[in-house]
Design an enzyme around this catalytic site. Sequence first.
Site, mmCIF file in Angstrom:
data_model
loop_
_atom_site.group_PDB
_atom_site.id
_atom_site.type_symbol
_atom_site.label_atom_id
_atom_site.label_comp_id
_atom_site.label_asym_id
_atom_site.label_seq_id
_atom_site.Cartn_x
_atom_site.Cartn_y
_atom_site.Cartn_z
ATOM 1 N N GLY A 35 0.793 -1.227 0.000
ATOM 2 C CA GLY A 35 0.000 0.000 0.000
ATOM 3 C C GLY A 35 0.821 1.271 0.000
ATOM 4 N N GLU A 36 2.154 1.154 0.071
ATOM 5 C CA GLU A 36 2.975 2.357 -0.041
ATOM 6 C C GLU A 36 3.140 2.729 -1.519
ATOM 7 O OE1 GLU A 36 6.659 2.074 2.112
ATOM 8 O OE2 GLU A 36 5.636 1.781 4.019
ATOM 9 N N HIS A 126 -18.810 26.819 0.083
ATOM 10 C CA HIS A 126 -20.129 27.243 0.581
ATOM 11 C C HIS A 126 -20.013 28.411 1.552
ATOM 12 C CE1 HIS A 126 -23.202 24.827 -1.057
ATOM 13 N NE2 HIS A 126 -22.696 23.679 -0.674
ATOM 14 N N LYS A 189 -33.009 22.102 -2.462
ATOM 15 C CA LYS A 189 -32.446 20.800 -2.083
ATOM 16 C C LYS A 189 -32.118 20.774 -0.600
ATOM 17 C CE LYS A 189 -27.885 19.226 -3.050
ATOM 18 N NZ LYS A 189 -26.892 18.716 -4.010
#
Lengths: 292, 292
Positions: A35-36, A126, A189
């Site tokens: 994962g490195e 925002h 929304k």
Amino acid sequence: MVVAGFEETRLQSRQLAEALGCPWREIEIHRFPDGESRVTVPADLSGTVVVHRSLDRPNDKLVELALAAAALREQGCDRLLLVAPYLCYMRQDFAFHPGEAVAQKIVGQLLARYFDGLVTVDPHLHRIDRLEQAVPLQHAVSLSSATVMSRYLATGARNRLLLGPDEESEQWVEAIARRAGLPYAVADKRRMGDRELVISLPKEAGEFDAVVLVDDIASTGTTLAETAWQLTELGITQIEAIVTHALFCGDAWDRLKQAGIDAVASSDSISHPSNRLFLAPLLADAVREWAS
Amino acid sequence: MVVAGFEETRLQSRQLAEALGCPWREIEIHRFPDGESRVTVPADLSGTVVVHRSLDRPNDKLVELALAAAALREQGCDRLLLVAPYLCYMRQDFAFHPGEAVAQKIVGQLLARYFDGLVTVDPHLHRIDRLEQAVPLQHAVSLSSATVMSRYLATGARNRLLLGPDEESEQWVEAIARRAGLPYAVADKRRMGDRELVISLPKEAGEFDAVVLVDDIASTGTTLAETAWQLTELGITQIEAIVTHALFCGDAWDRLKQAGIDAVASSDSISHPSNRLFLAPLLADAVREWAS
């Protein structure tokens, strides 16, 4: 000046280099089984380097960017500009619950440590007005895709309603609609979770046969799909969508089709089959201004 | 003082808190569908916090650690100690090819910006002597698992050869063997890629019926498996392994069994079914020393 790009948006970074008339080079990534990441930058660079990388699915990419920037500095590159057409973590701009990390600011500070300037497109801001409040760099430039979008939309039919997702988007949607010569409106929304939201259509929606949904980010696709379902219920059969950032997580793409969206156009900020809007000329202008 | 841990090593961080006689709290991670992480730290902490996280599969964890540390600082935590039993990127300590990022140093500097101190176990340091050269902190403590390993091995049979992977490991292997009352030797290892290497066994290997392979990291399992195959060819049937860091990437665990390794014991630096050696007391001593 040199543009340095990564594999996943090789095409886009090459186009940026072409638009700038400068050489293109690749920063190579090898992911080890544990994962490195191993990062290799071109060994012969110095001076000014424009590092192009969009920061969707960001954590691996952020670590690799830090490694790349530090390696470039080590070699004597003294001016590093990050061109991140999609900038990550901009939506986490507030501690909604006590103890929540305000990632917008923390990641912004991290990027500002490694780079001298930043150029991005439609960052999802925002609660702040200016990108510099998130990324504390003198040269933090937020470009708008409005011109590119309106130019694309102007090539299509006139009698389509351009529909924005919420009130916050109104100014942006109005700018696109005006230049494209289309009527526009915005929905209302309210978000209840990662994938749950309540959308109320504006009354104008019922007056058109064709609607183009416009949004800055399509992530899970929930906003677009939910709006499309409601338009279908109103009897609207021609529904298209245009978005800046085609994140399309998981099954988002399928959900849009199921919701009756006929066509999707996105910018190439993130590589996706829906890419129709090419950002290179816009980005190149901003890079030229920084370099001058 | 409070110990703050993460889900994946909740047990280990709880044991550390118990060994220290201090409260334990959780740092919560939510991964959004788009790959971003939301980090929430306990909202009522101040003063000294011991953040426990092992950095295997590190990129997500590094970004989340930066977010957690910054959020803790924001709340007034003025002393942050990182206890990372497994420390990532320590093997990338040299530019093997021009342009390669020396990640050991870059990640070390990154961690040093967010924390006031670091405690780790058996970091894989080849070309440097002291951990502070990689992680520029006054208090960067590298603990050895030798005592914990020798205590575990001392409970088993005497007539087993403890076999280290290479010459570099000799000092460490000798320390474990001496305290466990076992004979020892080291192999000769030449690495040709992520999963390819050439191992030459020492002559002592043929003189024993039982061998215990010892290593600091088991990543792809190639070193252990290859050594076990060669021991089997010599007619040795009882092969065990003891490792500090049980990374076991992909099919590593299956490969070890196929290679004839009967039993594996690992420390709990990384959660794995083979965990037999518990680091909490060792880590607690180091934390106490830092805090005093």
